[in-house]
Design a protein around this motif. Sequence first.
Motif, PDB file in Angstrom:
ATOM      1  N   UNK A   2       0.723   4.629  11.097  1.00 57.23           N
ATOM      2  CA  UNK A   2      -0.370   4.314  10.187  1.00 57.23           C
ATOM      3  C   UNK A   2       0.132   4.398   8.746  1.00 57.23           C
ATOM      4  N   UNK A   3      -0.252   3.415   7.937  1.00 49.51           N
ATOM      5  CA  UNK A   3       0.176   3.407   6.547  1.00 49.51           C
ATOM      6  C   UNK A   3      -0.340   4.631   5.808  1.00 49.51           C
ATOM      7  N   UNK A   8       0.445   9.684   2.724  1.00 50.79           N
ATOM      8  CA  UNK A   8       0.325  11.143   2.664  1.00 50.79           C
ATOM      9  C   UNK A   8       1.692  11.806   2.533  1.00 50.79           C
ATOM     10  N   UNK A   9       2.681  11.321   3.289  1.00 53.88           N
ATOM     11  CA  UNK A   9       4.026  11.881   3.210  1.00 53.88           C
ATOM     12  C   UNK A   9       4.638  11.635   1.834  1.00 53.88           C
ATOM     13  N   UNK A  25       8.909   4.499  -2.619  1.00 52.81           N
ATOM     14  CA  UNK A  25       8.169   3.283  -2.275  1.00 52.81           C
ATOM     15  C   UNK A  25       7.986   3.204  -0.771  1.00 52.81           C
ATOM     16  N   UNK A  26       6.958   2.491  -0.372  1.00 54.74           N
ATOM     17  CA  UNK A  26       6.717   2.209   1.035  1.00 54.74           C
ATOM     18  C   UNK A  26       7.018   0.735   1.258  1.00 54.74           C
ATOM     19  N   UNK A  27       8.014   0.440   2.064  1.00 53.68           N
ATOM     20  CA  UNK A  27       8.432  -0.934   2.329  1.00 53.68           C
ATOM     21  C   UNK A  27       8.730  -1.100   3.807  1.00 53.68           C
ATOM     22  N   UNK A  28       8.222  -2.180   4.373  1.00 60.57           N
ATOM     23  CA  UNK A  28       8.490  -2.526   5.773  1.00 60.57           C
ATOM     24  C   UNK A  28       8.141  -1.372   6.719  1.00 60.57           C
ATOM     25  N   UNK A  29       7.054  -0.680   6.425  1.00 59.99           N
ATOM     26  CA  UNK A  29       6.603   0.383   7.300  1.00 59.99           C
ATOM     27  C   UNK A  29       7.444   1.637   7.259  1.00 59.99           C
ATOM     28  N   UNK A  83       8.948  14.434  15.293  1.00 61.36           N
ATOM     29  CA  UNK A  83       7.681  15.167  15.228  1.00 61.36           C
ATOM     30  C   UNK A  83       6.608  14.340  14.540  1.00 61.36           C
ATOM     31  N   UNK A  84       6.970  13.711  13.433  1.00 60.59           N
ATOM     32  CA  UNK A  84       6.012  12.913  12.666  1.00 60.59           C
ATOM     33  C   UNK A  84       5.995  11.442  13.098  1.00 60.59           C
ATOM     34  N   UNK A  85       6.913  11.061  13.992  1.00 60.54           N
ATOM     35  CA  UNK A  85       7.039   9.660  14.408  1.00 60.54           C
ATOM     36  C   UNK A  85       7.196   8.762  13.179  1.00 60.54           C
ATOM     37  N   UNK A  86       8.177   9.100  12.339  1.00 55.73           N
ATOM     38  CA  UNK A  86       8.323   8.432  11.053  1.00 55.73           C
ATOM     39  C   UNK A  86       9.802   8.273  10.720  1.00 55.73           C
ATOM     40  N   UNK A  87      10.132   7.152  10.103  1.00 56.10           N
ATOM     41  CA  UNK A  87      11.481   6.898   9.622  1.00 56.10           C
ATOM     42  C   UNK A  87      11.484   6.898   8.095  1.00 56.10           C
ATOM     43  N   UNK A  88      12.650   7.191   7.530  1.00 56.70           N
ATOM     44  CA  UNK A  88      12.761   7.261   6.079  1.00 56.70           C
ATOM     45  C   UNK A  88      14.158   6.850   5.649  1.00 56.70           C
ATOM     46  N   UNK A  89      14.227   6.218   4.470  1.00 57.74           N
ATOM     47  CA  UNK A  89      15.511   5.927   3.836  1.00 57.74           C
ATOM     48  C   UNK A  89      15.620   6.748   2.558  1.00 57.74           C
TER      49      UNK A  89
END
Length: 204
Positions: A2-3, A8-9, A25-29, A83-89
């Motif tokens: 969810x965006x 929130x992160x 920034x938030x890009x490409x999910x 845990x958060x089901x999230x990816x990050x760069x």
Amino acid sequence: MDVSDLIDMKAYLAEELVGKIEAAEIEHGELNLTVSIDSIISVLRFLRDDVQAQFVCLIDICGVDYPQRVQRFDVVYHLLSPKQNMRMRVRLATDPQTPVPSAISVFPAADWFEREAYDLFGILFTGHPDLRRLLTDYGFEGHPLRKDFPLTGFSEVRYDDEQKRVVYEPVELRQEFRNFDFLSPWEGTDYVLPGDEKADGKPN
């Protein structure tokens, strides 16, 4: 993903890492953070250990070359939080003379990723226990993923049966039979290349 979770992160990290994040920034999910060289280790350690983040998996470290910039390289860290089901760069900028602190103390898996970035881009890492080439041959000159590296390279390698060893020779590109019909690129050429006479469609 969810965006709203990414938003929130992003807000949470901006609050917790004040002065260490240059941009977010938030890009490409996915959430992208830009940090400085001095902050990279502390940011990576926070992202790994913080209960709200838990980016415990280092997926990759790669380089990007922008030769028009003074700091021509970006070093990009790809992280995953199961845990958060999230990816990050997480990215930072550097130049060929300015080394980046090694992330091995935070993520031991960074070892070969940093060796690859050094080999292919020439990006230096301080504190790495064994920073040597990984993919290219011994004595290789240059860094092949830099934008100013020639597509043909500088030398070619072959096994010489008479000398019974591998030999290095300057690149020699043969251009025989490379006649292009630029006026009719879609229909092809109107002459037969060597070997094509076998495919004339006539039964033998």
